[in-house]
Enzyme design. Structure first.
Site, PDB file in Angstrom:
ATOM      1  N   LYS A  68      20.578  -9.035  42.558  1.00 45.38           N
ATOM      2  CA  LYS A  68      19.561  -8.213  41.890  1.00 45.38           C
ATOM      3  C   LYS A  68      19.448  -6.852  42.583  1.00 45.38           C
ATOM      4  O   LYS A  68      19.086  -6.768  43.755  1.00 45.38           O
ATOM      5  CB  LYS A  68      18.186  -8.886  41.942  1.00 45.38           C
ATOM      6  N   GLU A  75      17.858  -8.009  56.313  1.00 43.24           N
ATOM      7  CA  GLU A  75      18.002  -6.693  56.938  1.00 43.24           C
ATOM      8  C   GLU A  75      16.800  -5.889  56.491  1.00 43.24           C
ATOM      9  O   GLU A  75      16.667  -5.558  55.320  1.00 43.24           O
ATOM     10  CB  GLU A  75      19.326  -6.050  56.496  1.00 43.24           C
ATOM     11  N   CYS A  89      17.327   2.792  56.357  1.00 46.55           N
ATOM     12  CA  CYS A  89      16.556   1.860  57.209  1.00 46.55           C
ATOM     13  C   CYS A  89      16.758   2.196  58.678  1.00 46.55           C
ATOM     14  O   CYS A  89      15.863   2.011  59.493  1.00 46.55           O
ATOM     15  CB  CYS A  89      16.941   0.409  56.980  1.00 46.55           C
ATOM     16  N   GLU A  97       7.083   2.523  59.642  1.00 44.85           N
ATOM     17  CA  GLU A  97       8.218   3.107  58.933  1.00 44.85           C
ATOM     18  C   GLU A  97       7.718   3.987  57.787  1.00 44.85           C
ATOM     19  O   GLU A  97       6.911   3.550  56.967  1.00 44.85           O
ATOM     20  CB  GLU A  97       9.092   1.982  58.367  1.00 44.85           C
TER      21      GLU A  97
END
Ligand code: ADP
Length: 482
Positions: free
Chosen positions: A189, A263, A297, A394
């Site tokens: 997906k 991850e 990331c 983040e």
């Protein structure tokens, strides 16, 4: 012409053409080698974040569609893919790589239209790296026993894979290529804002003659992802995305037979020591955080610079930032394209306000940005406290926090003082300092005198809340084997 106040060259626009690409108005689900309408007949729009125009309607898969896809993947695994000679599996993976390469230009343009990243990046980084991943794992497919000598290797079965929007095609390649090479079948997906290149990949998979059901692409939102995670007949979940969703997935799969790799987010430290080559370090910092609008990331979003060179480095960095081009991602001069979605732009703006409220000093480039679309000027914060929100959380945008340090021990302690541990960068003239730091930094990848470099042969993944499991190289293959 060079303008005097910003030291910036004014270039004539150099727009990449879009006439050669083919997009359908509506995309269905790719299940069992066929294009299938979603059971609930629901679709959502994928828009171009650079101008907010609709690109296509995308099918929104429900639980029953996911079930069809998993059943197709299981049948393909049992009846065809697990029985096929490994060298034949390799040929299919190789063929997919070749077909992608042939249509590289189309993939690059669609990636840029759908995701907002500069065409230079999708053309020079995303698409070639995605092809390389397929080539690399095609090479291992018939050498699994050599890859893991003295161990008996066996595929897992059906892999459910969920990917984010920052590197849509590349993440699909990172997930699909090793899974197929290890002999598994796949239900993948893509993220809801960037489904198009995964659907284009489905077209290539169709063209490659890969047996039906070996790769199934189901599009949709978080609920579609959750249906994959919770499906009882899936043997492996591979997820790349936010730490929040990663935690949900870990809870949902606890106590099941599913093998999981995650991850997740990052807040990576880029460390400049006083003996570093300053101009190169500035380029590396720019590449580390402003590259792909900070939608990486492993972005080097926390800069630590040794006190004795901090003033010089910040001055050079500000000067370099003035010459960055923010604007139309299809323009080959553009350095920083569009933020992927309105929601993400709002998140970034929220963090910028938090930084200001926390008392940090902000510097933002005063360049013009298009009035339509989602854009963010490159931003740095100095005078940042280690405990401040903008240094801990983040942001996933072109926003850099800068802190200084005096000793190596101090910077190791500060760099490791984060819930994340995905990547880090070290800039110094001395190899011994590099080895000292790389052995003490708790990060999955540490780059030395460079940043954001990737290769299919080298493993990538995190420590702590950045997740577990590795992708790339032999480690990436092992994640899909018993
Ligand atoms: P981001 O914050 O980067 O958008 P997300 O973790 O929300 O990251 O999204 C990454 C991928 O996970 C997307 O494909 C998204 O649709 C999917 N996703 C979101 N929520 C869930 C969930 N509860 N279960 C499984 N997948 C999910």
């Amino acid at each position: 012409m060079k303008t005097e106040d910003t030291n910036k060259w004014e270039y004539a626009p150099s727009l990449e053409g879009t006439k050669h690409i083919q997009l359908k108005e509506k995309y269905d689900l790719f299940i069992d080698g066929k294009w299938v309408k979603p059971n609930a007949d629901r679709y959502f729009a994928s828009i171009n974040p650079a101008n907010e125009e609709k690109l296509a309607d995308i099918a929104w898969a429900s639980e029953s569609d996911v079930d069809l896809a998993v059943k197709a993947a299981r049948r393909a695994y049992v009846d065809v893919w697990s029985k096929m000679k490994a060298s034949d599996r390799a040929k299919y993976i190789f063929r997919i790589a070749r077909l992608m390469q042939e249509r590289a230009r189309e993939f690059a343009v669609i990636e840029t239209l759908d995701g907002g990243k500069p065409i230079r990046e999708s053309r020079d980084i995303d698409v070639p790296l995605a092809c390389n991943h397929f080539f690399y794992y095609a090479g291992w497919a018939d050498k699994l026993q050599d890859a893991f000598p003295n161990r008996s290797v066996e595929s897992l079965g059906v892999a459910g894979q969920i990917i984010p929007w920052n590197f849509p095609l590349l993440m699909a390649a990172w997930k699909i290529a090793p899974a197929l090479a290890a002999g598994n079948t796949v239900v993948l997906k893509p993220a809801e804002t960037t489904s198009l290149t995964a659907l284009k990949l489905a077209e290539i998979i169709e063209e490659s003659g890969l047996p039906p059901g070996v790769v199934n692409i189901v599009t949709g939102h978080g609920d579609t992802g959750a249906a994959i995670v919770n499906h009882p007949d899936i043997d492996k979940i591979a997820f790349t995305g936010s730490t929040a969703v990663g935690k949900l997935i870990q809870k949902a799969t606890a106590g099941t037979r599913k093998k999981v790799s995650l991850e997740l987010g990052g807040k990576s430290a880029n460390i400049v020591l006083e003996d570093a080559p300053m101009d190169q370090a500035v380029e590396g910092i720019v590449n580390g955080i402003f590259f792909n609008q900070g939608h990486v990331c492993c972005a080097g979003s926390r800069l630590y610079v040794q006190e004795s060179v901090a003033d010089e480095l910040v001055r050079k960095l500000k000067q370099r930032m003035q010459s960055l081009y923010v604007g139309n991602p299809l323009d080959k001069n553009t350095d920083i394209g569009a933020i992927n979605s309105k929601e993400q732009l709002e998140t970034i703006e929220k963090y910028v306000q938090i930084g200001i409220k926390e008392g940090a000093e902000m510097f933002q480039v005063e360049c013009e940005v298009p009035t339509k679309g989602f854009y963010c000027r490159p931003t740095i914060f100095t005078n940042v406290a280690q405990s401040s929100v903008i240094a801990q959380e983040e942001i996933f945008g072109p926003v850099l926090t800068i802190q200084t340090f005096r000793t190596i021990d101090e910077v190791i302690q500060k760099a490791n003082n984060s819930p994340y541990g995905l990547a880090a960068g070290v800039w110094t003239d001395k190899g011994s300092r590099i080895f000292n730091l790389t052995s003490k930094l708790r990060a999955g990848v540490v780059w030395a005198n460079t940043y954001n470099k990737f290769d299919p042969a080298s493993p990538f993944g995190g420590y702590k809340e950045s997740g577990f499991g590795r992708e790339g190289g032999l480690h990436g293959l092992e994640a899909y084997l018993k």
